[in-house]
Design a protein around this motif. Structure first.
Motif, PDB file in Angstrom:
ATOM      1  N   LYS A  40     -86.180 -37.897  46.687  1.00  0.00           N
ATOM      2  CA  LYS A  40     -86.356 -36.651  47.534  1.00  0.00           C
ATOM      3  C   LYS A  40     -85.800 -35.333  47.137  1.00  0.00           C
ATOM      4  CE  LYS A  40     -88.709 -39.733  50.061  1.00  0.00           C
ATOM      5  NZ  LYS A  40     -90.092 -39.669  50.092  1.00  0.00           N
ATOM      6  N   THR A  41     -85.980 -35.115  45.858  1.00  0.00           N
ATOM      7  CA  THR A  41     -85.619 -33.739  45.358  1.00  0.00           C
ATOM      8  C   THR A  41     -86.663 -33.098  44.880  1.00  0.00           C
ATOM      9  OG1 THR A  41     -85.250 -34.820  43.316  1.00  0.00           O
ATOM     10  CG2 THR A  41     -83.677 -34.727  44.537  1.00  0.00           C
ATOM     11  N   THR A  42     -86.754 -31.875  44.297  1.00  0.00           N
ATOM     12  CA  THR A  42     -87.870 -31.086  43.923  1.00  0.00           C
ATOM     13  C   THR A  42     -88.280 -31.735  42.410  1.00  0.00           C
ATOM     14  OG1 THR A  42     -86.326 -29.450  42.769  1.00  0.00           O
ATOM     15  CG2 THR A  42     -87.254 -28.898  44.780  1.00  0.00           C
ATOM     16  N   SER A 361     -95.059 -23.951  45.050  1.00  0.00           N
ATOM     17  CA  SER A 361     -93.450 -24.025  45.663  1.00  0.00           C
ATOM     18  C   SER A 361     -92.620 -23.535  45.058  1.00  0.00           C
ATOM     19  CB  SER A 361     -93.461 -25.789  46.259  1.00  0.00           C
ATOM     20  OG  SER A 361     -92.252 -25.881  46.692  1.00  0.00           O
ATOM     21  N   ASN A 374     -84.002 -25.064  50.417  1.00  0.00           N
ATOM     22  CA  ASN A 374     -83.595 -26.450  49.818  1.00  0.00           C
ATOM     23  C   ASN A 374     -84.645 -27.388  49.387  1.00  0.00           C
ATOM     24  OD1 ASN A 374     -84.887 -27.737  52.287  1.00  0.00           O
ATOM     25  ND2 ASN A 374     -82.817 -27.170  53.453  1.00  0.00           N
ATOM     26  N   ASP A 375     -84.561 -28.570  49.081  1.00  0.00           N
ATOM     27  CA  ASP A 375     -85.626 -29.777  48.305  1.00  0.00           C
ATOM     28  C   ASP A 375     -86.425 -29.947  49.644  1.00  0.00           C
ATOM     29  OD1 ASP A 375     -84.310 -29.364  46.083  1.00  0.00           O
ATOM     30  OD2 ASP A 375     -83.000 -31.482  46.036  1.00  0.00           O
ATOM     31  N   ARG A 376     -85.807 -30.084  50.728  1.00  0.00           N
ATOM     32  CA  ARG A 376     -86.840 -30.534  51.637  1.00  0.00           C
ATOM     33  C   ARG A 376     -87.795 -29.580  52.091  1.00  0.00           C
ATOM     34  NH1 ARG A 376     -86.880 -29.689  56.974  1.00  0.00           N
ATOM     35  NH2 ARG A 376     -88.139 -31.254  58.356  1.00  0.00           N
ATOM     36  N   GLN A 377     -87.425 -28.255  52.013  1.00  0.00           N
ATOM     37  CA  GLN A 377     -88.372 -27.043  52.376  1.00  0.00           C
ATOM     38  C   GLN A 377     -89.064 -27.035  51.207  1.00  0.00           C
ATOM     39  OE1 GLN A 377     -85.425 -24.350  53.010  1.00  0.00           O
ATOM     40  NE2 GLN A 377     -85.639 -24.374  55.224  1.00  0.00           N
ATOM     41  N   ILE A 379     -90.490 -29.220  48.954  1.00  0.00           N
ATOM     42  CA  ILE A 379     -91.380 -30.468  49.042  1.00  0.00           C
ATOM     43  C   ILE A 379     -92.466 -30.405  50.222  1.00  0.00           C
ATOM     44  CG2 ILE A 379     -91.555 -32.707  49.233  1.00  0.00           C
ATOM     45  CD1 ILE A 379     -89.116 -33.356  47.887  1.00  0.00           C
ATOM     46  N   LEU A 380     -92.002 -29.627  51.312  1.00  0.00           N
ATOM     47  CA  LEU A 380     -92.884 -29.573  52.390  1.00  0.00           C
ATOM     48  C   LEU A 380     -94.116 -28.489  52.046  1.00  0.00           C
ATOM     49  CD1 LEU A 380     -93.956 -29.967  55.423  1.00  0.00           C
ATOM     50  CD2 LEU A 380     -92.124 -28.297  56.034  1.00  0.00           C
ATOM     51  N   ARG A 383     -96.359 -29.637  49.691  1.00  0.00           N
ATOM     52  CA  ARG A 383     -97.548 -30.679  50.337  1.00  0.00           C
ATOM     53  C   ARG A 383     -98.605 -29.773  50.914  1.00  0.00           C
ATOM     54  NH1 ARG A 383     -93.192 -35.129  52.314  1.00  0.00           N
ATOM     55  NH2 ARG A 383     -93.135 -36.611  50.679  1.00  0.00           N
TER      56      ARG A 383
END
Length: 539
Positions: A40-42, A361, A374-377, A379-380, A383
């Motif tokens: 779960k990282t870029t 992204s 951050n990574d979560r943002q 990745i979202l 997507r």
């Protein structure tokens, strides 16, 4: 009595539907399985954590480049113009050699994530931003749209299902694993789909050839002029001189500076894996004409020489692939072949959607809109961008029908590629290339390309698009050189690491000693030998 191709009886049996359904379910299952292994990282989502082995890279590299515009378009073009169209599939070795020598070691040594990152680090942020903007547009409207159009039109003609429903089905299937699992899911499903594509295409070719009394020899004897790879410089479709010049232009761009292709190599676990992946792709590409264009030669003989159906000439060549399935493939085999065809479409569509998400992204959202994301943002955001690209391409797909799949794709890519390949080539090979020259090349190159094409059209000069692209590239490179010499030399810090040096070739394997049977040069030489024999045989 001759049969009208569009009226020939065709139906998918329950066995065919079961095979297609099972293959699509397997692809989605593999995609979901791969998505569970994503960090779960870029880097994990967009580059599969840099862990991809050579065989997966090679299979994904081929699968990504073969889609509906390759299958439907080149089968139809070969039906109309002959074996010279096979050059689009076989003429890989010169370009692959350039990619392996000048680009892969440089990319992997510098841990490049995207092509815009390369441009930004070598010249400055504006150059990366230009690439991002142009390529995001191109991937949706010049790459995704023809892939979706070819797939949906062909499957619709074969099944009678509404094209809109077919389009929606492809998008949903691809979106299920691409948006969730990123590059890791895309590459694993690409490898599976490569196997399905090759098996289905090869089986269809030999099944169709079995319908020709006398086989391949009879086809050559009936029309020997159609069985040559060399076409003279004035040939309107596949001039051999144009192929040579395009090797340093549009072909090199597509294989080495096109994010959707090179992203597979950027995910390699080592430079050796990246190089061997390209060599493996070369071996697979030796079979590609069987999957794509050579089927068109069989259909041509069956229709034009044997008189078994109404001619598809002069402008219905995009119907050749559906016609071949109707005429030659029995129940069961149709399911296998269509599964391979849909696998090709899904592979290209998923790769393009993933690359749109990656560029948007990392190079637009993070660099321009929200640097602290951050990574979560990230990745979202990737997507969402992938999903939006699929929706927009669906809306644009019908536009492809106006000019034909093959012409639409090849011409569009050529005109878009010229500025980028000119700037990147000079950027990695000539240290004097600077920011001003790069910007002039990216902006001025597009103006040069469009002005040249429009000017020739207004003057009623008929020139193959390969020549137009090569002339525009030469003029663009001259522009970059002149501006770089004229303007002060302004370069980002540490740009020297992005210059190609011969030492990169001697240290590509991180100092590891390997047995001779793992040497890249041994396998590349074997591939080159087989490639040379093919061109000697069909010259």
């Amino acid at each position: 009595m001759k049969l009208e191709p569009s009226l020939m009886h065709f139906a998918l049996s329950p066995l065919d539907l079961a095979i297609i359904g099972a293959s699509m379910a397997l692809s989605v299952t593999v995609g979901f399985w791969a998505s569970r292994r994503v960090e779960k990282t870029t880097r994990g989502f967009f580059l599969a954590s840099g862990r991809m082995p050579w065989w997966l890279i090679g299979a994904a590299f081929v699968s990504t480049s073969v889609s509906s515009e390759q299958i439907v378009g080149t089968v139809g073009a070969a039906y109309k113009h002959g074996m010279g169209i096979a050059n689009w599939e076989w003429w890989c070795l010169p370009t692959y050699a350039l990619v392996m020598i000048f680009f892969i070691p440089l990319y992997l040594k510098n841990r490049i994530t995207t092509v815009p990152e390369l441009l930004a680090r070598r010249f400055g942020p504006a150059c990366g931003n230009i690439y991002s903007g142009v390529m995001l547009f191109a991937y949706v409207f010049l790459f995704l749209a023809p892939a979706l159009y070819g797939g949906s039109v062909t499957f619709s003609k074969l099944t009678g299902w509404p094209p809109a429903a077919v389009l929606a089905g492809i998008v949903v299937l691809v979106g299920l694993y691409t948006i969730l699992g990123g590059l890791n899911s895309v590459m694993w499903t690409d490898a599976l789909q490569c196997v399905m594509l090759v098996i289905g295409g090869v089986v269809l070719f030999f099944t169709a050839l079995h319908h020709i009394p006398g086989g391949w020899t009879a086809m050559v004897q009936a029309a020997p002029e159609r069985f040559h790879l060399y076409h003279p410089p004035g040939d309107p479709e596949a001039p051999f001189l144009g192929l040579i010049t395009a090797t340093f232009g549009v072909f090199l761009f597509y294989q080495s500076t096109n994010q959707v292709m090179i992203q597979r190599v950027l995910a390699a676990r080592s430079t050796w894996d990246g190089l061997m992946g390209i060599v493996f792709a070369g071996f697979i590409n030796l079979l590609r004409p069987l999957v794509t264009c050579l089927l068109g030669l069989v259909v041509y003989h069956w229709i034009e020489k044997m008189g078994q159906a109404e001619s598809l000439l002069p402008d219905r060549q995009d119907q050749v692939f559906p016609f071949a399935l109707r005429a030659f493939a029995p129940s069961g085999l149709r399911g296998i072949i269509l599964a391979g065809f849909l696998a090709a479409v899904m592979s290209a569509v998923s790769a393009l959607a993933n690359s749109v998400g990656t560029i948007f992204s990392l190079d637009v959202y993070r660099d321009l809109l929200r640097p602290q994301a951050n990574d979560r943002q990230l990745i979202l955001t990737g997507r969402i961008a992938s999903g939006a690209a699929l929706v927009l391409a669906c809306a644009a797909a019908p536009l492809v029908a106006r000019v034909g799949i093959f012409t639409y794709f090849q011409t569009g890519v050529t005109y878009m590629a010229t500025p980028f390949v000119s700037v990147i080539l000079l950027g990695v090979l000539w240290p004097r290339t600077n920011y001003a020259g790069a910007v002039a090349g990216l902006v001025g190159g597009l103006i040069i390309q469009i002005s040249l094409a429009v000017g020739l059209w207004l003057c009623d000069v008929k020139l193959n698009w390969l020549y137009i692209g090569s002339i525009a590239q030469l003029l663009t490179m001259i522009l970059v050189i002149v501006v770089s010499l004229w303007k002060p030399s302004t370069r980002p810090p540490n740009f020297e690491s992005l210059l190609w040096k011969p030492a990169l070739l001697s240290s590509y394997d991180e100092g590891r000693r390997r047995p001779w049977y793992q040497w890249v040069k041994v396998w590349f030489a074997f591939y080159a030998l087989l490639w040379t024999l093919i061109y000697w045989k069909f010259w």
